[in-house]
Write a protein that holds these residues in place. Structure first.
Motif, PDB file in Angstrom:
ATOM      1  N   GLN A 341      -1.403   2.366   3.133  1.00 45.89           N
ATOM      2  CA  GLN A 341      -1.935   1.204   2.489  1.00 45.89           C
ATOM      3  C   GLN A 341      -2.662   0.239   3.594  1.00 45.89           C
ATOM      4  OE1 GLN A 341      -1.693   1.516  -0.897  1.00 45.89           O
ATOM      5  NE2 GLN A 341      -0.536   3.327  -0.044  1.00 45.89           N
ATOM      6  N   LEU A 342      -2.369   0.255   4.766  1.00 49.69           N
ATOM      7  CA  LEU A 342      -3.101  -0.574   5.595  1.00 49.69           C
ATOM      8  C   LEU A 342      -4.671   0.208   6.035  1.00 49.69           C
ATOM      9  CD1 LEU A 342      -2.826  -2.647   7.863  1.00 49.69           C
ATOM     10  CD2 LEU A 342      -1.952  -0.981   9.515  1.00 49.69           C
ATOM     11  N   LYS A 343      -4.337   1.645   5.927  1.00 51.77           N
ATOM     12  CA  LYS A 343      -5.766   2.216   6.213  1.00 51.77           C
ATOM     13  C   LYS A 343      -6.731   1.747   5.008  1.00 51.77           C
ATOM     14  CE  LYS A 343      -3.948   6.203   8.478  1.00 51.77           C
ATOM     15  NZ  LYS A 343      -3.925   7.718   8.420  1.00 51.77           N
ATOM     16  N   GLN A 344      -5.881   1.982   3.679  1.00 52.16           N
ATOM     17  CA  GLN A 344      -6.894   1.470   2.481  1.00 52.16           C
ATOM     18  C   GLN A 344      -7.484  -0.017   2.640  1.00 52.16           C
ATOM     19  OE1 GLN A 344      -8.032   3.609   0.222  1.00 52.16           O
ATOM     20  NE2 GLN A 344      -6.731   5.035   1.485  1.00 52.16           N
ATOM     21  N   LEU A 401      -9.015  -0.750  -4.311  1.00 48.60           N
ATOM     22  CA  LEU A 401      -7.980  -1.600  -4.793  1.00 48.60           C
ATOM     23  C   LEU A 401      -7.158  -0.949  -5.839  1.00 48.60           C
ATOM     24  CD1 LEU A 401      -6.020  -3.912  -4.313  1.00 48.60           C
ATOM     25  CD2 LEU A 401      -7.651  -5.267  -5.763  1.00 48.60           C
ATOM     26  N   GLU A 402      -8.223  -0.385  -6.870  1.00 51.02           N
ATOM     27  CA  GLU A 402      -7.676   0.084  -8.093  1.00 51.02           C
ATOM     28  C   GLU A 402      -6.922   1.487  -7.838  1.00 51.02           C
ATOM     29  OE1 GLU A 402      -9.054   1.635 -12.545  1.00 51.02           O
ATOM     30  OE2 GLU A 402     -10.331   0.955 -11.382  1.00 51.02           O
ATOM     31  N   ARG A 403      -7.527   2.397  -6.913  1.00 44.72           N
ATOM     32  CA  ARG A 403      -6.860   3.533  -6.260  1.00 44.72           C
ATOM     33  C   ARG A 403      -5.593   3.095  -5.686  1.00 44.72           C
ATOM     34  NH1 ARG A 403     -11.163   5.324  -3.795  1.00 44.72           N
ATOM     35  NH2 ARG A 403     -10.632   4.851  -1.829  1.00 44.72           N
ATOM     36  N   CYS A 404      -5.260   1.959  -5.158  1.00 47.84           N
ATOM     37  CA  CYS A 404      -4.010   1.697  -4.475  1.00 47.84           C
ATOM     38  C   CYS A 404      -3.077   1.397  -5.374  1.00 47.84           C
ATOM     39  CB  CYS A 404      -4.157   0.668  -3.390  1.00 47.84           C
ATOM     40  SG  CYS A 404      -5.227   0.971  -1.874  1.00 47.84           S
TER      41      CYS A 404
END
Length: 434
Positions: A341-344, A401-404
């Motif tokens: 999530q940090l990478k994203q 963001l939606e992918r996360c």
């Protein structure tokens, strides 16, 4: 840790330092090494190593027996667990083997007239051995040979013969003390049989594919559905030959050594169960072992009665280890998911910066459009409008963001990165832009 791992550690780090690293006393570490037959560096080993010398390591005996070594640490939880296990085992012995403490003293056998059939079979074979050895010596020059397996010599090493492959007891020893060894077995096996323990010899099972023994023969003790094995062996030692012996040896072979390995006269009698903690061994001279026959017989019954509880303890430890491994795997998955999530987030930050730059660029291009020659100015204004509409409809930031925050249909909610104490949230299926 495994027996082989502990062996490597004690030969890599001094015992006192290693004990401190493992959280146990150096006395406890030494006892663990003795209990599992792990040799330790002799006095002066580390000083020689520090001086630049290369003293040899003592080899690990029976390296194939790579069992787990339980170390008594100072951890309160571990100490409490060991105490609870010891209490369970004591209770099991009280319930299952109360008679083992009250067995009458054994009279050491003076002859082999009334003894176990395995002892008699071993005696008969040992009576034949001197003649077989002499015939074998003659056969080396072609004077004698036999295709009868019963006439073959057992394995020999340093003057000790391994008898188990000849349908006898599992004994590895020289012939000189064999009378005492057989009377020792007659006494022990007689005491075991008097307590309704059955002693049998299990033959090795042949491998149908390779044509070789898949398992070696063993002498087993059966009691209340439990199985233990017994083994007897004599040690050996390195001695220096006398000048006369060495001269005679030099006449036989030019590469003779002035040292020779010979039977030591010290013995080991061991009892091993299917559980690694159900194992005991007695070491020493014939006088010492003879004085321990009562203890040996009592211990055999106790180990047989203790094995079910040891098996339950092992199963409980395996379940605990599986749970701990599953918990650690879940935590590792959570750590990896959070790192992802940090990478994203960095990707979203980069995408947001690009969107800002793009919007500023479109603003500048929109201002320049009227100055372009026709029909480029009109077309440029339309192009800018189309790009703005597409940017508002397909924002790269919103897509990441939606992918996360949404879960694909082939995965379960919540995702691995979701905090354990947080709200579960919805299923992530709604449109973020709505």
């Amino acid at each position: 840790m495994k027996r082989s791992d502990l062996y490597q550690k004690v030969w890599s780090v001094p015992m006192t330092r290693l004990a401190a690293e493992l959280g146990i006393s150096d006395v406890g570490l030494a006892k663990a090494c003795r209990r599992h037959a792990i040799p330790v560096p002799p006095r002066g080993y580390w000083a020689k190593l520090k001086a630049g010398q290369h003293p040899p390591r003592l080899p690990l005996p029976a390296p194939e027996l790579d069992v787990a070594v339980q170390l008594a640490t100072h951890d309160p939880e571990e100490i409490a667990r060991q105490q609870a296990a010891e209490e369970r085992r004591s209770a099991a012995l009280q319930e299952q083997a109360p008679f083992a403490r009250d067995l009458p003293p054994l009279a050491f056998a003076t002859d082999l007239e009334q003894t176990h059939p395995l002892v008699k079979a071993t005696q008969r074979y040992c009576d034949r051995l001197p003649g077989l050895i002499e015939k074998w010596k003659q056969g080396r020059s072609g004077a004698w040979r036999s295709d009868d397996p019963g006439d073959w010599l057992p394995g020999e090493q340093h003057g000790r013969y391994s008898l188990v492959r000849k349908g006898c007891l599992d004994i590895t020893a020289s012939l000189e003390p064999m009378d005492w060894i057989l009377r020792f077995h007659a006494t022990v096996l007689g005491g075991l049989a008097a307590g309704a323990m059955k002693i049998v010899r299990r033959e090795g099972e042949a491998d149908a594919h390779a044509g070789q023994p898949a398992t070696t023969p063993v002498v087993e003790m059966h009691f209340k559905g439990e199985v233990l094995t017994i083994r007897f062996s004599e040690g050996y030692r390195r001695i220096r030959l006398s000048p006369k012996e060495f001269a005679a040896r030099k006449k036989e072979t030019s590469w003779a050594s002035e040292y020779e390995m010979r039977p030591s006269g010290n013995f080991i009698f061991s009892i091993s169960g299917t559980e690694y903690q159900a194992r005991r061994e007695w070491k020493g001279s014939s006088e010492k072992l003879q004085g321990q026959v009562d203890e040996i017989v009592r211990t055999a019954f106790q180990l047989a009665c203790l094995q079910p509880q040891l098996r339950r303890d092992r199963k409980a430890r395996e379940i605990e280890a599986e749970k701990a491994a599953a918990l650690e795997a879940r935590k590792q998955c959570q750590r990896e998911a959070k790192a992802e999530q940090l990478k994203q987030a960095f990707l979203m930050m980069d995408a947001d910066a690009r969107v800002s730059r793009l919007q500023a660029f479109l603003d500048r291009l929109e201002k320049r459009a009227p100055d372009l020659r026709e029909p480029l100015g009109e077309r440029a204004a339309v192009w800018v409008r189309v790009v703005r509409e597409e940017l508002s409809r397909r924002s790269p930031v919103d897509e990441i963001l939606e992918r996360c925050l949404t879960v694909p249909s082939w995965k379960a909610w919540p995702p691995a990165w979701w905090p354990d104490d947080g709200q579960q949230g919805n299923d992530g299926g709604e449109d973020l832009g709505s």
